[in-house]
Write a protein that holds these residues in place. Structure first.
Motif, PDB file in Angstrom:
ATOM      1  N   MET A  22      12.044  74.727 -62.640  1.00 54.73           N
ATOM      2  CA  MET A  22      12.128  74.996 -61.219  1.00 54.73           C
ATOM      3  C   MET A  22      12.054  76.506 -60.956  1.00 54.73           C
ATOM      4  O   MET A  22      11.504  76.928 -59.960  1.00 54.73           O
ATOM      5  CB  MET A  22      13.399  74.413 -60.631  1.00 54.73           C
ATOM      6  N   HIS A  23      12.592  77.329 -61.826  1.00 56.23           N
ATOM      7  CA  HIS A  23      12.578  78.770 -61.591  1.00 56.23           C
ATOM      8  C   HIS A  23      11.163  79.329 -61.619  1.00 56.23           C
ATOM      9  O   HIS A  23      10.864  80.271 -60.902  1.00 56.23           O
ATOM     10  CB  HIS A  23      13.455  79.485 -62.612  1.00 56.23           C
TER      11      HIS A  23
ATOM     12  N   VAL B  68       9.580  78.806 -58.178  1.00 57.59           N
ATOM     13  CA  VAL B  68      10.069  79.771 -57.195  1.00 57.59           C
ATOM     14  C   VAL B  68       9.435  81.134 -57.449  1.00 57.59           C
ATOM     15  O   VAL B  68       9.010  81.813 -56.509  1.00 57.59           O
ATOM     16  CB  VAL B  68      11.612  79.850 -57.225  1.00 57.59           C
TER      17      VAL B  68
ATOM     18  N   GLN C  24      16.428  84.318 -51.001  1.00 55.28           N
ATOM     19  CA  GLN C  24      17.402  83.310 -50.580  1.00 55.28           C
ATOM     20  C   GLN C  24      16.705  82.074 -50.012  1.00 55.28           C
ATOM     21  O   GLN C  24      17.066  80.944 -50.344  1.00 55.28           O
ATOM     22  CB  GLN C  24      18.354  83.887 -49.538  1.00 55.28           C
TER      23      GLN C  24
ATOM     24  N   ASN D  82      13.647  80.988 -50.579  1.00 52.97           N
ATOM     25  CA  ASN D  82      12.963  80.268 -51.650  1.00 52.97           C
ATOM     26  C   ASN D  82      13.953  79.497 -52.511  1.00 52.97           C
ATOM     27  O   ASN D  82      13.675  78.380 -52.937  1.00 52.97           O
ATOM     28  CB  ASN D  82      12.142  81.229 -52.522  1.00 52.97           C
ATOM     29  N   ARG D  83      15.118  80.098 -52.789  1.00 50.79           N
ATOM     30  CA  ARG D  83      16.135  79.407 -53.582  1.00 50.79           C
ATOM     31  C   ARG D  83      16.649  78.160 -52.852  1.00 50.79           C
ATOM     32  O   ARG D  83      16.781  77.090 -53.435  1.00 50.79           O
ATOM     33  CB  ARG D  83      17.297  80.367 -53.877  1.00 50.79           C
ATOM     34  N   ILE D  84      16.899  78.297 -51.556  1.00 52.85           N
ATOM     35  CA  ILE D  84      17.376  77.157 -50.773  1.00 52.85           C
ATOM     36  C   ILE D  84      16.319  76.055 -50.727  1.00 52.85           C
ATOM     37  O   ILE D  84      16.630  74.877 -50.881  1.00 52.85           O
ATOM     38  CB  ILE D  84      17.790  77.600 -49.352  1.00 52.85           C
TER      39      ILE D  84
ATOM     40  N   ALA E 231      14.046  75.476 -52.939  1.00 54.56           N
ATOM     41  CA  ALA E 231      13.938  74.878 -54.271  1.00 54.56           C
ATOM     42  C   ALA E 231      15.111  73.945 -54.556  1.00 54.56           C
ATOM     43  O   ALA E 231      14.925  72.853 -55.091  1.00 54.56           O
ATOM     44  CB  ALA E 231      13.856  75.965 -55.333  1.00 54.56           C
ATOM     45  N   GLU E 232      16.329  74.366 -54.184  1.00 57.30           N
ATOM     46  CA  GLU E 232      17.517  73.577 -54.497  1.00 57.30           C
ATOM     47  C   GLU E 232      17.703  72.386 -53.560  1.00 57.30           C
ATOM     48  O   GLU E 232      17.989  71.280 -53.999  1.00 57.30           O
ATOM     49  CB  GLU E 232      18.760  74.457 -54.434  1.00 57.30           C
ATOM     50  N   LYS E 233      17.562  72.600 -52.264  1.00 53.79           N
ATOM     51  CA  LYS E 233      17.869  71.551 -51.295  1.00 53.79           C
ATOM     52  C   LYS E 233      16.641  70.823 -50.774  1.00 53.79           C
ATOM     53  O   LYS E 233      16.744  69.689 -50.326  1.00 53.79           O
ATOM     54  CB  LYS E 233      18.665  72.135 -50.128  1.00 53.79           C
TER      55      LYS E 233
ATOM     56  N   ASP F  34      13.619  70.634 -52.594  1.00 52.55           N
ATOM     57  CA  ASP F  34      12.742  70.245 -53.706  1.00 52.55           C
ATOM     58  C   ASP F  34      11.322  70.769 -53.525  1.00 52.55           C
ATOM     59  O   ASP F  34      10.341  70.056 -53.724  1.00 52.55           O
ATOM     60  CB  ASP F  34      12.725  68.726 -53.892  1.00 52.55           C
TER      61      ASP F  34
ATOM     62  N   THR G 108       9.030  74.824 -52.312  1.00 53.16           N
ATOM     63  CA  THR G 108       9.089  76.268 -52.070  1.00 53.16           C
ATOM     64  C   THR G 108       8.464  76.564 -50.711  1.00 53.16           C
ATOM     65  O   THR G 108       8.007  75.666 -50.013  1.00 53.16           O
ATOM     66  CB  THR G 108       8.326  77.052 -53.152  1.00 53.16           C
TER      67      THR G 108
END
Length: 88
Positions: free
Chosen positions: A1-2, A5, A59, A61-63, A65-67, A69, A71
């Motif tokens: 996943m990283h 992102v 931030q 992009n992280r959100i 990716a995490e919530k 699924d 980018t």
């Protein structure tokens, strides 16, 4: 996943925010910051705004990716609707 992102940050915004403006400055004024060397206040303001913008980009992009699924990139959109962080 990283890696997803990183690709989304490096390819799309990296090109639009860093590469293209730098090339335009280089072509029109020589080395990009040579004309601004006497404007330390302007450079400091640009650095602060750029830093805040970069943090917001990371931030979001992280959100996504995490919530969500996905980018921010159009080739990997979020699969879920994101309503947290800056999007709340």
């Amino acid at each position: 996943m990283h890696l997803r992102v990183f690709k989304a940050i490096a390819v799309l915004p990296g090109t639009m925010v860093l590469a293209i403006p730098t090339m335009i400055l280089w072509i029109t004024q020589g080395w990009p910051f040579a004309a601004w060397s006497g404007h330390r206040t302007l450079l400091a303001a640009a650095a602060v705004i750029s830093g805040v913008s970069l943090l917001l980009l990371i931030q979001t992009n992280r959100i996504f990716a995490e919530k969500g699924d996905g980018t921010l990139a159009p080739w990997d959109p979020p699969e879920k609707f994101v309503v947290s962080g800056p999007y709340r």
